[in-house]
Design a protein around this motif. Structure first.
Motif, short mmCIF file in Angstrom:
data_model
loop_
_atom_site.label_atom_id
_atom_site.label_comp_id
_atom_site.label_asym_id
_atom_site.label_seq_id
_atom_site.Cartn_x
_atom_site.Cartn_y
_atom_site.Cartn_z
N ALA A 155 -22.97 1.91 -26.75
CA ALA A 155 -23.29 3.05 -27.63
C ALA A 155 -22.55 2.92 -28.95
N ARG A 156 -21.29 2.48 -28.88
CA ARG A 156 -20.52 2.31 -30.11
C ARG A 156 -21.12 1.22 -31.00
N GLU A 159 -24.25 2.54 -32.63
CA GLU A 159 -23.93 3.45 -33.73
C GLU A 159 -23.47 2.66 -34.96
N GLN A 160 -22.72 1.60 -34.74
CA GLN A 160 -22.29 0.77 -35.87
C GLN A 160 -23.49 0.10 -36.53
N ARG A 162 -26.54 1.29 -36.55
CA ARG A 162 -27.29 2.34 -37.23
C ARG A 162 -26.63 2.69 -38.56
N ARG A 163 -25.30 2.79 -38.57
CA ARG A 163 -24.60 3.15 -39.78
C ARG A 163 -24.65 2.03 -40.82
N TYR A 192 -15.71 8.17 -39.47
CA TYR A 192 -16.25 9.48 -39.15
C TYR A 192 -16.74 10.13 -40.44
#
Length: 375
Positions: A155-156, A159-160, A162-163, A192
């Protein structure tokens, strides 16, 4: 209203059943009935006595408490059921191999090796690949901790990724690419918060000892205060550039950035402090405001005839000097500082007008073209 009529009024719909023995619909219906009773009494202009009001409050509190307890029990049961389903799904993805010579059993998640579990006396331990060992209760709890670690890492990483994707209308810079003056970019945001910062324009490039190069960036989406940041070329990090459509929608490059030499030269002509101070003097506000408006246009490069505008400013400063030089005014002697300010404004504005008239106001060929073809 007579007491006989008051005695004929129906009492509040307070039930006798214990809230714990009532079903959900009955609880909601009685609470609604109590609410409607109080609202109806208030609409008719009747006052409910304190004893009855206390009974209603006590009953409503009991009913509401029972509703809250039931909701909490349902939510707890739903969370427990969801956790059981999730645990079963994780367990279905997990395979525990035979213990090795060291007593540690390999654990595979989705067919890929992910860690080990082992028993030491009565305790079970788990260790995800690349992680630290953890004390758990049972063998499957130890294996389940490894699955959760794998999922958290995935998941991390997602998210990386995606960002790291450029926002709409922006393109990722190539590896090793650096800034040039007047470039517009967006820098990667902190861990964040927003994935990308606000648009920034590179306004200056400086070379330092040791070969290091730094860039100054200022907000490109508005020409407000000159707030910015300085970054070294070797510590830029990820950034994106705008497409032509996005770039066209941003405010134009500020005059002070596009023609820094001209802007600095014009700041030497600044009489705004004197004009601002005189604007607070009785009878000077209108002259001061008009002069400051013209001066702002000259300094920002919006004026197509800076010599004429500065001559007008000098004339307005003379008007201000006349106001503060009125000997009939009762505060004439206390306005000595204001008269000095007005004299300075007249002298500096007249000098600036002469400078512009002689061509000294345009220090660059680029700005000469701006004056010929204003935006």
């Amino acid at each position: 209203m007579s007491s006989a009529m008051q005695d004929d009024r129906p009492g509040p719909p307070i039930g006798e059943a214990a809230p714990a023995r009532m079903d959900d619909d009955a609880l909601a219906a009685e609470l609604q009935a109590l609410h409607d009773y109080q609202r109806g009494e208030a609409a008719d202009g009747r006052r409910i006595g304190m004893p009855v009001l206390s009974q209603i409050g006590n009953r409503r509190g009991s009913l509401t408490h029972e509703q809250t307890q039931r909701r909490h029990r349902r939510e707890k049961a739903e969370r427990a059921a969801a956790e059981r389903e999730q645990r079963a799904a994780r367990q279905a993805r997990t395979r525990i191999g035979r213990p090795g010579p060291d007593g540690r059993s390999p654990v595979a998640v989705d067919g890929q090796h992910a860690g080990w579990v082992w028993r030491a006396r009565r305790d079970w331990f788990s260790q995800a690949e690349g992680g630290q060992s953890t004390l758990l209760g049972t063998r499957w709890e130890a294996a389940d901790a490894i699955v959760q670690t794998v999922d958290a890492r995935a998941a991390r990483e997602a998210e990386q990724r995606r960002r790291a994707e450029p926002p709409a209308g922006w393109l990722a810079a190539e590896e090793g690419e650096v800034f040039e003056v007047l470039d517009v970019v967006r820098l990667a945001g902190p861990r964040y918060g927003p994935a990308w910062g606000r648009p920034q324009r590179v306004t200056r490039r400086e070379e330092h000892q040791g070969g290091r190069v730094s860039f100054r960036l200022e907000p490109a989406d508005e020409d407000g205060p000159w707030e910015g940041l300085v970054l070294f070329a070797d510590r830029l990090g990820p950034f994106v550039r705008p497409t032509a459509a996005v770039l066209a929608g941003l405010p134009p490059v500020p005059f002070r950035v596009l023609h820094p030499e001209e802007h600095e030269a014009r700041r030497l002509l600044n009489v705004s402090d004197e004009l601002s101070c005189l604007g607070r003097v009785e009878g000077c506000a209108n002259f001061s405001r008009r002069a400051l408006e013209l001066l702002a246009g000259v300094e920002a490069g919006r004026s197509t005839d800076p010599a004429a505008d500065m001559a007008t400013i000098a004339g307005l400063a003379e008007e201000l000097l006349g106001v503060v030089s009125d000997m009939a005014h009762p505060e004439f002697w206390s306005r000595q500082y204001d008269r000095s300010s007005a004299q300075h404004a007249v002298r500096w504005a007249a000098w600036a007008a002469e400078r512009f008239a002689g061509g000294g106001g345009a220090l660059t060929e680029e700005y000469r073209k701006v004056l010929q073809h204003p935006h």
